[in-house]
Design a protein around this motif. Structure first.
Motif, PDB file in Angstrom:
ATOM      1  N   THR A 204      52.850 -43.402  45.311  1.00  0.00           N
ATOM      2  CA  THR A 204      53.749 -42.263  45.128  1.00  0.00           C
ATOM      3  C   THR A 204      52.987 -41.121  44.469  1.00  0.00           C
ATOM      4  O   THR A 204      51.942 -41.336  43.826  1.00  0.00           O
ATOM      5  CB  THR A 204      54.956 -42.640  44.250  1.00  0.00           C
ATOM      6  OG1 THR A 204      55.817 -41.500  44.102  1.00  0.00           O
ATOM      7  CG2 THR A 204      54.512 -43.107  42.875  1.00  0.00           C
ATOM      8  N   ASP A 205      53.506 -39.905  44.621  1.00  0.00           N
ATOM      9  CA  ASP A 205      52.946 -38.767  43.887  1.00  0.00           C
ATOM     10  C   ASP A 205      53.862 -38.330  42.752  1.00  0.00           C
ATOM     11  O   ASP A 205      53.618 -37.306  42.115  1.00  0.00           O
ATOM     12  CB  ASP A 205      52.667 -37.592  44.834  1.00  0.00           C
ATOM     13  CG  ASP A 205      53.922 -37.059  45.523  1.00  0.00           C
ATOM     14  OD1 ASP A 205      55.011 -37.643  45.342  1.00  0.00           O
ATOM     15  OD2 ASP A 205      53.814 -36.051  46.245  1.00  0.00           O
ATOM     16  N   TYR A 209      58.728 -36.369  34.807  1.00  0.00           N
ATOM     17  CA  TYR A 209      59.905 -35.497  34.854  1.00  0.00           C
ATOM     18  C   TYR A 209      59.787 -34.437  33.759  1.00  0.00           C
ATOM     19  O   TYR A 209      59.253 -34.709  32.679  1.00  0.00           O
ATOM     20  CB  TYR A 209      61.185 -36.304  34.614  1.00  0.00           C
ATOM     21  CG  TYR A 209      61.438 -37.397  35.625  1.00  0.00           C
ATOM     22  CD1 TYR A 209      62.184 -37.138  36.783  1.00  0.00           C
ATOM     23  CD2 TYR A 209      60.945 -38.673  35.430  1.00  0.00           C
ATOM     24  CE1 TYR A 209      62.418 -38.139  37.711  1.00  0.00           C
ATOM     25  CE2 TYR A 209      61.180 -39.683  36.344  1.00  0.00           C
ATOM     26  CZ  TYR A 209      61.911 -39.414  37.485  1.00  0.00           C
ATOM     27  OH  TYR A 209      62.146 -40.415  38.398  1.00  0.00           O
ATOM     28  N   ARG A 210      60.318 -33.245  34.068  1.00  0.00           N
ATOM     29  CA  ARG A 210      60.384 -32.172  33.072  1.00  0.00           C
ATOM     30  C   ARG A 210      61.847 -31.793  32.874  1.00  0.00           C
ATOM     31  O   ARG A 210      62.597 -31.596  33.835  1.00  0.00           O
ATOM     32  CB  ARG A 210      59.584 -30.962  33.539  1.00  0.00           C
ATOM     33  CG  ARG A 210      59.612 -29.784  32.553  1.00  0.00           C
ATOM     34  CD  ARG A 210      58.653 -28.688  32.989  1.00  0.00           C
ATOM     35  NE  ARG A 210      58.895 -28.295  34.369  1.00  0.00           N
ATOM     36  CZ  ARG A 210      57.964 -27.827  35.189  1.00  0.00           C
ATOM     37  NH1 ARG A 210      56.715 -27.712  34.782  1.00  0.00           N
ATOM     38  NH2 ARG A 210      58.261 -27.482  36.431  1.00  0.00           N
ATOM     39  N   ILE A 235      58.120 -34.130  38.617  1.00  0.00           N
ATOM     40  CA  ILE A 235      56.735 -33.623  38.573  1.00  0.00           C
ATOM     41  C   ILE A 235      55.918 -34.469  39.545  1.00  0.00           C
ATOM     42  O   ILE A 235      55.794 -35.683  39.376  1.00  0.00           O
ATOM     43  CB  ILE A 235      56.136 -33.718  37.164  1.00  0.00           C
ATOM     44  CG1 ILE A 235      57.038 -33.009  36.149  1.00  0.00           C
ATOM     45  CG2 ILE A 235      54.722 -33.155  37.137  1.00  0.00           C
ATOM     46  CD1 ILE A 235      57.202 -31.528  36.400  1.00  0.00           C
ATOM     47  N   ARG A 236      55.380 -33.814  40.552  1.00  0.00           N
ATOM     48  CA  ARG A 236      54.609 -34.517  41.573  1.00  0.00           C
ATOM     49  C   ARG A 236      53.214 -33.898  41.686  1.00  0.00           C
ATOM     50  O   ARG A 236      53.050 -32.680  41.594  1.00  0.00           O
ATOM     51  CB  ARG A 236      55.309 -34.454  42.936  1.00  0.00           C
ATOM     52  CG  ARG A 236      56.645 -35.211  42.946  1.00  0.00           C
ATOM     53  CD  ARG A 236      57.312 -35.173  44.307  1.00  0.00           C
ATOM     54  NE  ARG A 236      58.550 -35.944  44.309  1.00  0.00           N
ATOM     55  CZ  ARG A 236      58.624 -37.241  44.570  1.00  0.00           C
ATOM     56  NH1 ARG A 236      57.507 -37.912  44.877  1.00  0.00           N
ATOM     57  NH2 ARG A 236      59.783 -37.871  44.546  1.00  0.00           N
ATOM     58  N   THR A 237      52.220 -34.752  41.881  1.00  0.00           N
ATOM     59  CA  THR A 237      50.862 -34.273  42.094  1.00  0.00           C
ATOM     60  C   THR A 237      50.047 -35.373  42.764  1.00  0.00           C
ATOM     61  O   THR A 237      50.304 -36.561  42.564  1.00  0.00           O
ATOM     62  CB  THR A 237      50.183 -33.871  40.771  1.00  0.00           C
ATOM     63  OG1 THR A 237      48.871 -33.352  41.048  1.00  0.00           O
ATOM     64  CG2 THR A 237      50.040 -35.060  39.827  1.00  0.00           C
ATOM     65  N   ILE A 242      48.102 -32.442  35.658  1.00  0.00           N
ATOM     66  CA  ILE A 242      49.233 -31.513  35.603  1.00  0.00           C
ATOM     67  C   ILE A 242      48.972 -30.521  34.479  1.00  0.00           C
ATOM     68  O   ILE A 242      48.166 -30.778  33.576  1.00  0.00           O
ATOM     69  CB  ILE A 242      50.586 -32.226  35.369  1.00  0.00           C
ATOM     70  CG1 ILE A 242      50.574 -33.016  34.062  1.00  0.00           C
ATOM     71  CG2 ILE A 242      50.938 -33.118  36.546  1.00  0.00           C
ATOM     72  CD1 ILE A 242      51.934 -33.619  33.710  1.00  0.00           C
ATOM     73  N   ILE A 243      49.649 -29.382  34.546  1.00  0.00           N
ATOM     74  CA  ILE A 243      49.570 -28.392  33.469  1.00  0.00           C
ATOM     75  C   ILE A 243      50.898 -28.427  32.708  1.00  0.00           C
ATOM     76  O   ILE A 243      51.973 -28.244  33.293  1.00  0.00           O
ATOM     77  CB  ILE A 243      49.293 -26.980  34.009  1.00  0.00           C
ATOM     78  CG1 ILE A 243      47.927 -26.943  34.698  1.00  0.00           C
ATOM     79  CG2 ILE A 243      49.355 -25.956  32.873  1.00  0.00           C
ATOM     80  CD1 ILE A 243      47.593 -25.599  35.320  1.00  0.00           C
ATOM     81  N   LEU A 244      50.800 -28.719  31.414  1.00  0.00           N
ATOM     82  CA  LEU A 244      51.983 -28.752  30.563  1.00  0.00           C
ATOM     83  C   LEU A 244      52.347 -27.331  30.146  1.00  0.00           C
ATOM     84  O   LEU A 244      51.496 -26.572  29.677  1.00  0.00           O
ATOM     85  CB  LEU A 244      51.717 -29.592  29.319  1.00  0.00           C
ATOM     86  CG  LEU A 244      51.286 -31.051  29.547  1.00  0.00           C
ATOM     87  CD1 LEU A 244      50.990 -31.717  28.200  1.00  0.00           C
ATOM     88  CD2 LEU A 244      52.358 -31.820  30.297  1.00  0.00           C
ATOM     89  N   ASP A 245      53.618 -26.978  30.309  1.00  0.00           N
ATOM     90  CA  ASP A 245      54.093 -25.658  29.900  1.00  0.00           C
ATOM     91  C   ASP A 245      54.457 -25.664  28.419  1.00  0.00           C
ATOM     92  O   ASP A 245      55.020 -26.642  27.914  1.00  0.00           O
ATOM     93  CB  ASP A 245      55.337 -25.267  30.706  1.00  0.00           C
ATOM     94  CG  ASP A 245      55.035 -25.058  32.175  1.00  0.00           C
ATOM     95  OD1 ASP A 245      53.922 -24.582  32.476  1.00  0.00           O
ATOM     96  OD2 ASP A 245      55.899 -25.367  33.015  1.00  0.00           O
TER      97      ASP A 245
END
Length: 358
Positions: A204-205, A209-210, A235-237, A242-245
């Motif tokens: 899976t990608d 979750y955000r 959140i998929r990649t 990933i880049i955290l906001d």
């Protein structure tokens, strides 16, 4: 005997009055190495978070900082971004030699519901010194979602220690050799057992979750009732990063499966602040039997509650984000996590709190 007190020892504390309550403590509150604490019937909305400080009581501070009070008897909403102090039903009369540490329960942390215990004369959150005699209070600050609460709800938990029996790195390495504390990645041992984030899951990608910024209220009594899509962004990649906001709240999962043998308890501690602009995991207790094969927990991952701070931050697959500090139990608990008790997260992978539909 030093170590974390087990469930049967907590029951003895209740029987001898070391731990008392306005209404009798229920068996369901007693966990393998901790006791769930219950909300009382009123919440005080205060201007700011506080500690009582030496020679002062929480009641004194509430009188100083109270804005208004909320009757919880019929249920009431604690609003996102506000700070509340709620007297708990339990109180302590600790003997010398026994200290306590509190922490949010897993479901509380996964809702970004900052919940900390404060005491009269307290100079630290969630730390209660030996010999303390007095009431307990929960400071509650919903960070991502407004929540509906009622008296008797259990948002945090308390663990008791005689002495301190944290394993050294040498002892931890020996325990890993004999009991295999992690798999799915190397054992990184330095002031505890390091664990890393999984951003390349198999098949899976979906990596996490955000929390959405504008949502409805979550009734904490409603289990498995809420649609995740109304509260969370997936959140998929496929790039392993990933880049955290800044100021966003994420649910991620550890790369390693974690194992807490029956003779031990663990607490998740923050990793070095220099590693990145984020905090991991509000809910820090791992009970004896978590991830233990004989308790149905083989392959249990650690769910990571992550909040980014000042600047956007690139999080990479396999990056170490926290550490587990292992401690000996004073006795093996009569019942392990996941065996015959309501253990919602045994055998878990990436998983939201129990309030959301699978």
């Amino acid at each position: 005997m030093t170590g974390v007190l087990a469930s049967q020892q907590i029951s003895q504390m209740i029987a001898d009055g070391t731990l008392s309550a306005e209404t009798p403590v229920m068996d369901a509150q007693i966990q393998p190495a901790s006791l769930d604490l219950r909300l009382g019937s009123v919440a005080y909305r205060v201007r700011a978070s506080f500690l009582a400080g030496r020679a002062a009581s929480v009641a004194d501070r509430i009188a100083e900082f109270e804005m208004h009070r909320v009757d919880l008897s019929d249920g009431a909403v604690l609003e996102k971004g506000c700070v509340y102090v709620v007297p708990l039903l339990e109180r302590l009369d600790l003997p010398q030699g026994v200290q306590a540490i509190a922490n949010a329960k897993s479901s509380t942390g996964r809702l970004d519901l900052l919940t900390r215990t404060i005491t009269d004369g307290g100079v630290e959150f969630d730390r209660i010194p030996e010999g303390y005699s007095g009431p307990l209070y929960a400071e509650i600050c919903p960070r991502s979602f407004s929540v509906l609460v009622r008296p008797g709800m259990r948002l945090n938990q308390i663990r008791f220690r005689k002495g301190r029996s944290v394993l050294s790195d040498t002892e931890l390495a020996a325990l890993h050799d004999s009991d295999s504390l992690v798999n799915g990645g190397p054992a990184v041992i330095s002031d505890g057992l390091g664990f890393s984030v999984d951003l390349r899951p198999e098949g899976t990608d979906l990596v996490g979750y955000r929390a959405k910024p504008h949502t409805g209220v979550i009734d904490l009594d409603r289990i498995g009732q809420f649609d995740p899509a109304e509260f969370w962004e997936e959140i998929r990649t496929d790039r392993g990063r990933i880049i955290l906001d800044p100021d966003a709240f994420y649910i991620l999962v550890s790369r390693e499966a974690v194992h807490i043998p029956p003779q031990y308890a663990a607490e998740m501690a923050p990793y070095l602040a220099m590693v990145g602009e984020f905090r991991v995991h509000y809910a820090g207790f791992f009970d004896p039997g978590f991830g233990h094969a004989d308790a149905g927990g083989s392959g249990s991952r650690g769910v990571l509650e992550v909040r980014c701070h000042e600047a956007p931050f690139v999080l990479e697959h396999g990056q170490i984000v926290g550490r587990l500090v292992y401690e000996r139990m004073a006795e093996v608990p009569a019942q392990l996590y996941g065996t015959g008790i309501a253990s919602n997260y045994q055998g878990q992978g990436l998983k939201l709190s129990k309030h959301f539909r699978a």
